[in-house]
Write a protein that holds these residues in place. Structure first.
Motif, PDB file in Angstrom:
ATOM      1  N   ASN A  23     -29.890 -11.918 -73.733  1.00  0.00           N
ATOM      2  CA  ASN A  23     -28.888 -11.039 -74.360  1.00  0.00           C
ATOM      3  C   ASN A  23     -27.547 -11.072 -73.632  1.00  0.00           C
ATOM      4  O   ASN A  23     -26.609 -10.371 -74.018  1.00  0.00           O
ATOM      5  CB  ASN A  23     -29.411  -9.602 -74.405  1.00  0.00           C
ATOM      6  N   GLY A  24     -27.474 -11.866 -72.558  1.00  0.00           N
ATOM      7  CA  GLY A  24     -26.206 -12.030 -71.853  1.00  0.00           C
ATOM      8  C   GLY A  24     -26.012 -11.104 -70.664  1.00  0.00           C
ATOM      9  O   GLY A  24     -24.916 -11.077 -70.078  1.00  0.00           O
ATOM     10  N   GLU A  25     -27.043 -10.345 -70.285  1.00  0.00           N
ATOM     11  CA  GLU A  25     -26.895  -9.424 -69.149  1.00  0.00           C
ATOM     12  C   GLU A  25     -26.769 -10.179 -67.828  1.00  0.00           C
ATOM     13  O   GLU A  25     -27.333 -11.258 -67.649  1.00  0.00           O
ATOM     14  CB  GLU A  25     -28.104  -8.480 -69.069  1.00  0.00           C
ATOM     15  N   ARG A  26     -26.024  -9.581 -66.914  1.00  0.00           N
ATOM     16  CA  ARG A  26     -25.936 -10.069 -65.534  1.00  0.00           C
ATOM     17  C   ARG A  26     -26.821  -9.138 -64.697  1.00  0.00           C
ATOM     18  O   ARG A  26     -26.509  -7.962 -64.523  1.00  0.00           O
ATOM     19  CB  ARG A  26     -24.493 -10.041 -65.041  1.00  0.00           C
ATOM     20  N   LEU A  27     -27.940  -9.661 -64.233  1.00  0.00           N
ATOM     21  CA  LEU A  27     -28.966  -8.836 -63.606  1.00  0.00           C
ATOM     22  C   LEU A  27     -28.769  -8.746 -62.103  1.00  0.00           C
ATOM     23  O   LEU A  27     -28.513  -9.748 -61.436  1.00  0.00           O
ATOM     24  CB  LEU A  27     -30.352  -9.396 -63.922  1.00  0.00           C
ATOM     25  N   ASN A  28     -28.915  -7.532 -61.595  1.00  0.00           N
ATOM     26  CA  ASN A  28     -28.812  -7.255 -60.164  1.00  0.00           C
ATOM     27  C   ASN A  28     -30.227  -7.118 -59.619  1.00  0.00           C
ATOM     28  O   ASN A  28     -30.985  -6.244 -60.041  1.00  0.00           O
ATOM     29  CB  ASN A  28     -28.028  -5.962 -59.944  1.00  0.00           C
ATOM     30  N   ILE A  29     -30.602  -7.974 -58.688  1.00  0.00           N
ATOM     31  CA  ILE A  29     -31.972  -7.990 -58.196  1.00  0.00           C
ATOM     32  C   ILE A  29     -32.350  -6.690 -57.502  1.00  0.00           C
ATOM     33  O   ILE A  29     -33.511  -6.266 -57.532  1.00  0.00           O
ATOM     34  CB  ILE A  29     -32.195  -9.208 -57.256  1.00  0.00           C
ATOM     35  N   ASP A  30     -31.380  -6.012 -56.901  1.00  0.00           N
ATOM     36  CA  ASP A  30     -31.667  -4.731 -56.253  1.00  0.00           C
ATOM     37  C   ASP A  30     -32.011  -3.655 -57.278  1.00  0.00           C
ATOM     38  O   ASP A  30     -32.881  -2.819 -57.053  1.00  0.00           O
ATOM     39  CB  ASP A  30     -30.470  -4.286 -55.401  1.00  0.00           C
ATOM     40  N   THR A  31     -31.332  -3.693 -58.415  1.00  0.00           N
ATOM     41  CA  THR A  31     -31.633  -2.742 -59.489  1.00  0.00           C
ATOM     42  C   THR A  31     -32.977  -3.046 -60.129  1.00  0.00           C
ATOM     43  O   THR A  31     -33.728  -2.138 -60.501  1.00  0.00           O
ATOM     44  CB  THR A  31     -30.529  -2.775 -60.558  1.00  0.00           C
ATOM     45  N   LEU A  32     -33.295  -4.316 -60.245  1.00  0.00           N
ATOM     46  CA  LEU A  32     -34.556  -4.718 -60.882  1.00  0.00           C
ATOM     47  C   LEU A  32     -35.770  -4.240 -60.098  1.00  0.00           C
ATOM     48  O   LEU A  32     -36.827  -3.979 -60.680  1.00  0.00           O
ATOM     49  CB  LEU A  32     -34.613  -6.240 -61.037  1.00  0.00           C
ATOM     50  N   THR A  33     -35.632  -4.133 -58.774  1.00  0.00           N
ATOM     51  CA  THR A  33     -36.769  -3.649 -57.979  1.00  0.00           C
ATOM     52  C   THR A  33     -37.158  -2.240 -58.409  1.00  0.00           C
ATOM     53  O   THR A  33     -38.339  -1.886 -58.394  1.00  0.00           O
ATOM     54  CB  THR A  33     -36.430  -3.649 -56.471  1.00  0.00           C
ATOM     55  N   GLN A  34     -36.179  -1.441 -58.801  1.00  0.00           N
ATOM     56  CA  GLN A  34     -36.447  -0.093 -59.279  1.00  0.00           C
ATOM     57  C   GLN A  34     -36.970  -0.112 -60.713  1.00  0.00           C
ATOM     58  O   GLN A  34     -37.882   0.638 -61.063  1.00  0.00           O
ATOM     59  CB  GLN A  34     -35.178   0.752 -59.194  1.00  0.00           C
ATOM     60  N   TYR A  36     -38.746  -2.416 -62.248  1.00  0.00           N
ATOM     61  CA  TYR A  36     -40.101  -2.951 -62.390  1.00  0.00           C
ATOM     62  C   TYR A  36     -41.052  -2.510 -61.280  1.00  0.00           C
ATOM     63  O   TYR A  36     -42.217  -2.915 -61.279  1.00  0.00           O
ATOM     64  CB  TYR A  36     -40.044  -4.486 -62.448  1.00  0.00           C
ATOM     65  N   GLN A  37     -40.552  -1.715 -60.360  1.00  0.00           N
ATOM     66  CA  GLN A  37     -41.382  -1.187 -59.268  1.00  0.00           C
ATOM     67  C   GLN A  37     -42.081  -2.312 -58.493  1.00  0.00           C
ATOM     68  O   GLN A  37     -43.286  -2.263 -58.225  1.00  0.00           O
ATOM     69  CB  GLN A  37     -42.416  -0.209 -59.823  1.00  0.00           C
ATOM     70  N   VAL A  38     -41.306  -3.328 -58.156  1.00  0.00           N
ATOM     71  CA  VAL A  38     -41.799  -4.423 -57.320  1.00  0.00           C
ATOM     72  C   VAL A  38     -40.784  -4.659 -56.215  1.00  0.00           C
ATOM     73  O   VAL A  38     -39.640  -4.216 -56.290  1.00  0.00           O
ATOM     74  CB  VAL A  38     -42.022  -5.727 -58.123  1.00  0.00           C
ATOM     75  N   CYS A  39     -41.202  -5.386 -55.184  1.00  0.00           N
ATOM     76  CA  CYS A  39     -40.319  -5.610 -54.045  1.00  0.00           C
ATOM     77  C   CYS A  39     -39.337  -6.747 -54.329  1.00  0.00           C
ATOM     78  O   CYS A  39     -39.522  -7.543 -55.256  1.00  0.00           O
ATOM     79  CB  CYS A  39     -41.135  -5.916 -52.791  1.00  0.00           C
ATOM     80  N   THR A  40     -38.309  -6.827 -53.508  1.00  0.00           N
ATOM     81  CA  THR A  40     -37.286  -7.873 -53.662  1.00  0.00           C
ATOM     82  C   THR A  40     -37.893  -9.259 -53.536  1.00  0.00           C
ATOM     83  O   THR A  40     -37.513 -10.186 -54.260  1.00  0.00           O
ATOM     84  CB  THR A  40     -36.188  -7.687 -52.587  1.00  0.00           C
ATOM     85  N   ARG A  41     -38.847  -9.396 -52.640  1.00  0.00           N
ATOM     86  CA  ARG A  41     -39.487 -10.696 -52.436  1.00  0.00           C
ATOM     87  C   ARG A  41     -40.161 -11.193 -53.716  1.00  0.00           C
ATOM     88  O   ARG A  41     -40.073 -12.379 -54.061  1.00  0.00           O
ATOM     89  CB  ARG A  41     -40.511 -10.585 -51.312  1.00  0.00           C
ATOM     90  N   THR A  42     -40.822 -10.274 -54.438  1.00  0.00           N
ATOM     91  CA  THR A  42     -41.481 -10.648 -55.691  1.00  0.00           C
ATOM     92  C   THR A  42     -40.468 -11.104 -56.732  1.00  0.00           C
ATOM     93  O   THR A  42     -40.663 -12.113 -57.415  1.00  0.00           O
ATOM     94  CB  THR A  42     -42.294  -9.464 -56.240  1.00  0.00           C
ATOM     95  N   LEU A  43     -39.365 -10.369 -56.838  1.00  0.00           N
ATOM     96  CA  LEU A  43     -38.347 -10.733 -57.826  1.00  0.00           C
ATOM     97  C   LEU A  43     -37.666 -12.052 -57.476  1.00  0.00           C
ATOM     98  O   LEU A  43     -37.335 -12.850 -58.361  1.00  0.00           O
ATOM     99  CB  LEU A  43     -37.317  -9.621 -57.943  1.00  0.00           C
ATOM    100  N   LYS A  44     -37.467 -12.305 -56.196  1.00  0.00           N
ATOM    101  CA  LYS A  44     -36.887 -13.587 -55.800  1.00  0.00           C
ATOM    102  C   LYS A  44     -37.806 -14.736 -56.196  1.00  0.00           C
ATOM    103  O   LYS A  44     -37.350 -15.798 -56.615  1.00  0.00           O
ATOM    104  CB  LYS A  44     -36.625 -13.599 -54.297  1.00  0.00           C
ATOM    105  N   ARG A  45     -39.124 -14.508 -56.076  1.00  0.00           N
ATOM    106  CA  ARG A  45     -40.060 -15.548 -56.501  1.00  0.00           C
ATOM    107  C   ARG A  45     -40.002 -15.744 -58.008  1.00  0.00           C
ATOM    108  O   ARG A  45     -40.086 -16.880 -58.497  1.00  0.00           O
ATOM    109  CB  ARG A  45     -41.487 -15.182 -56.086  1.00  0.00           C
ATOM    110  N   ASP A  46     -39.818 -14.638 -58.751  1.00  0.00           N
ATOM    111  CA  ASP A  46     -39.667 -14.746 -60.199  1.00  0.00           C
ATOM    112  C   ASP A  46     -38.523 -15.690 -60.554  1.00  0.00           C
ATOM    113  O   ASP A  46     -38.676 -16.608 -61.368  1.00  0.00           O
ATOM    114  CB  ASP A  46     -39.392 -13.365 -60.818  1.00  0.00           C
TER     115      ASP A  46
END
Length: 301
Positions: A23-34, A36-46
């Motif tokens: 949809n064109g969003e610019r995603l902030n990995i720090d916001t995503l941790t909240q 999806y309730q996962v850690c930054t390390r998990t999102l970086k692997r994603d």
């Protein structure tokens, strides 16, 4: 092996991420941790492993965004298929990122998360997948599981392969043999050979095969209607538990009327038996009667 619930959470998270990127969003990995309730390390692997084949203009370490020419590129069906593949990489033989990206082409379908290990047969798996892409006829010997102890039980087949399917953890090769659609358990195939002969892939047949949950391709019933008790309705609303499940309507008492279209009764009745007494086959009545007859025979043993 990752549990099915963990797979489902992962597939949901990846689907949601891809939808937002699409949809064109610019995603902030720090916001995503909240989110999806996962850690930054998990999102970086994603982003760095599971979604690495996407075309990013921003690719971390904090912000991720698709290249402008890729925004809106995927439809919902492709997003779901892509997320499922990204969440179950262990299902597949070792494949490079380009091959993984190419899985958006429908030659392989995964339905369900538990799986058999086929790593030892990577080469044959890849040969069949390439034959599907090239529309080449394959030949092989085949022996059904229940006939493994029988002598001379192997049969030789020529098959027009349409796709590879993982259904409830078992890999199947789906194709056309003698103008009939057949399924073959991948691990029961031996002496595989990809021939030089090509075939015309019927796109209408292929679309029908990919869009059905059925593993039976003959003697289908157009529609089986079931009534599900309100006590367990939530499970059937959360996700499809029946093959080719469709909601007809929700009754005033909370019960569900569901339809299974173009299915074989043998795919429906075992699920109904599992959910007894909270589910009943309304029509055709003969399917319900036959199931009751089998149950009565079992109880009287």
């Amino acid at each position: 092996m990752i549990g099915s619930k963990k797979h489902e959470r992962l597939a949901y998270r990846l689907s949601d991420i891809i939808i937002r990127l699409n949809n064109g969003e610019r995603l902030n990995i720090d916001t995503l941790t909240q989110d999806y309730q996962v850690c930054t390390r998990t999102l970086k692997r994603d982003f760095q492993e599971r979604l690495a084949m996407l075309d990013f203009s921003d690719s971390g370490p904090v912000f991720y965004q698709l290249s402008p020419n890729r925004v809106g590129y995927l439809n919902l069906t492709e997003i779901k298929r892509f997320a499922n593949f990204a969440s179950v990489q262990d299902l597949l033989p070792k494949i490079d990122r380009q091959f993984f990206y190419d899985k958006l082409n429908q030659s392989i379908v995964i339905k369900g998360f538990d799986y058999e290990n086929i790593q030892a047969r990577t080469q044959e798996f890849n040969l069949i997948n390439q034959a599907i892409r090239d529309c080449r006829i394959i030949t092989f010997d085949y022996q059904k599981v229940r006939q493994q102890n029988s002598e001379n039980s192997k049969k030789h087949y020529h098959l027009e392969p349409y796709h590879l399917l993982n259904k409830n953890g078992i890999w199947y090769v789906i194709g056309r043999h003698d103008a009939q659609t057949r399924n073959f358990c991948f691990t029961q195939i031996s002496n595989l050979c990809v021939t030089d002969k090509t075939f015309d892939c019927d796109e209408q047949i292929k679309a029908g095969l990919i869009n059905t949950d059925s593993l039976f391709f003959d003697n289908h019933i157009n529609e089986i209607v079931l009534q599900v008790s309100a006590k367990v309705a939530g499970y059937f609303e959360r996700r499809d538990l029946l093959p080719n499940q469709e909601l007809i309507r929700k009754l005033d008492n909370g019960d569900l009327l569901l339809a299974c279209r173009q299915v074989h009764p043998r795919e429906v009745t075992p699920i109904v038996q599992y959910w007894l007494p909270h589910i009943k086959i309304i029509s055709p009545s003969t399917v319900q009667e036959q199931m009751e007859k089998v149950l009565k025979s079992y109880v009287s043993m």
